[in-house]
Design an enzyme around this catalytic site. Structure first.
Site, PDB file in Angstrom:
ATOM      1  CG  ASP A 245      -2.328   0.435   0.870  1.00  0.00           C
ATOM      2  OD1 ASP A 245      -2.648   0.483  -0.328  1.00  0.00           O
ATOM      3  OD2 ASP A 245      -3.115   0.727   1.782  1.00  0.00           O
TER       4      ASP A 245
ATOM      5  CG  ASN B 121     -13.941   5.361   9.374  1.00  0.00           C
ATOM      6  OD1 ASN B 121     -14.584   6.342   9.733  1.00  0.00           O
ATOM      7  ND2 ASN B 121     -13.320   4.576  10.239  1.00  0.00           N
TER       8      ASN B 121
END
Length: 359
Positions: free
Chosen positions: A268, A329
């Protein structure tokens, strides 16, 4: 360096050379001919008596390992990429002799014996969290998601698995799940369940892709899982203490459960490795960076890379300039210049940047 101790060297704007030190011979491979199109060599790998290169447009070219003579080429990826592309590609040959090519359009398998693409493959995608495991099984021939599921509350009271298949009722298993090994066993059983599953055996899964939160300075692209990769993912656990250990447990569990499948780690942080030093370094003692790896890494890179690739396709050009907003979120913003990340809002940890749901 090939197994017979010959050296293959590519020099940008010059060409590809085979150097035979013992015989004191040098062979030059001409690029830009009828057989071999012009382009940068992005990776090179040995297979049997051949050396295979991949160019920046995705063309595969096989050369005789002994004298660099042209053998064959395959340009299916290049045709899908379109003209003018110069992308990063990586190659590896698996234990069955298949050639795996990874690039912007995904992962492709080429059967070297049959000289044919194997796109009828099923890829299992895994995202291991500290107490959860999300998964999808994708049929790469249609890019269709066959099933998706979630294992929740691993190692916590009230653990369960929920699996969804289009057109069917949810499949829910409430049972004690002590660790990620138990969770993966449950996932595999659910996938081949005679009533609720979507495959007959694990042999149908040719690859498992793992989302790994932190690749540190080690990785700027996805890699085939190796002994070295396992060590380095573990070394980076201090930078992602909740996620990297969980990913490592997941990778090791799948290596045991599906030993014939190829395991790929997708980081990531990788997309943000193109940031310049002036952007990723903090105004703190330089020793913090060299000794403790304190720097801006950025996260949500897999999302930002996907959006970049989609926008390249939609805009019909490679060097796109974008501002990407990953809003959930957890949220982050990334600046992309000429197709590469130049800055991002998250920093040393995912707590940095814009206001989010809980941080």
């Amino acid at each position: 360096i090939s197994s017979n101790k010959d050296m293959w060297i590519y020099i940008a704007d010059k060409g590809l050379y085979l150097i035979k030190p013992e015989a004191k011979l040098v062979y030059s491979v001409l690029l830009g001919t009828a057989d071999i199109p012009k382009g940068d060599v992005k990776d090179i790998i040995e297979s049997g008596d051949e050396v295979i290169i991949v160019l920046g447009n995705g063309t595969l070219v096989a050369l005789n390992k002994a004298d660099a003579e042209f053998r064959w080429k395959e340009d299916m990826i290049a045709k899908k990429e379109g003209k003018g592309h110069d992308d990063e590609f990586s190659l590896f040959v698996d234990k069955t002799g298949n050639l795996w090519t990874y690039g912007p359009l995904g992962l492709w398998i080429y059967n070297l014996e049959k000289r044919a693409w194997n796109n009828k493959m099923k890829t299992l995608v895994i995202n291991c969290g500290s107490s959860s495991l999300k998964y999808q099984l994708i049929d790469m021939s249609t890019e269709e998601c066959m099933v998706q599921g979630l294992v929740e509350r691993i190692g916590i009271e009230g653990s369960l698995l929920t699996q969804k298949v289009d057109g069917r009722d949810k499949y829910v298993i409430n049972t004690e799940i002590k660790n990620h090994k138990d969770a993966i066993k449950l996932v595999l059983e659910a996938l081949i369940d005679p009533v609720h599953g979507v495959i007959k055996s694990m042999d149908e899964i040719l690859a498992v892709g793992h989302r790994v939160v932190h690749g540190g300075n080690f990785y700027s692209h996805s890699v085939k899982v190796s002994a070295r990769a396992l060590i380095e993912i573990e070394e980076l656990a201090d930078l992602a203490p909740l996620h990297n250990p969980a990913s490592l447990m997941g990778i090791k569990a799948f290596l045991r459960a599906i030993p014939d499948a190829e395991e790929v780690a997708c980081f990531d942080t990788a997309f943000h490795q193109t940031m310049e030093e002036k952007t990723y370094l903090y105004p703190v003692p330089y020793e913090w960076y060299t000794k403790y790896h304190v720097r801006k890494y950025g996260f949500h890179g897999l999302s930002h890379q996907y959006i970049t690739d989609v926008m390249k396709e939609k805009l019909g050009k490679e060097n796109v300039n974008l501002i990407i907003c990953h809003i959930g979120n957890g949220a982050s913003i990334t600046a992309v210049k000429e197709g590469k990340c130049i800055d991002t809002s998250m920093g040393f940890t995912p707590n940095a940047g814009i206001m989010m749901g809980t941080r």
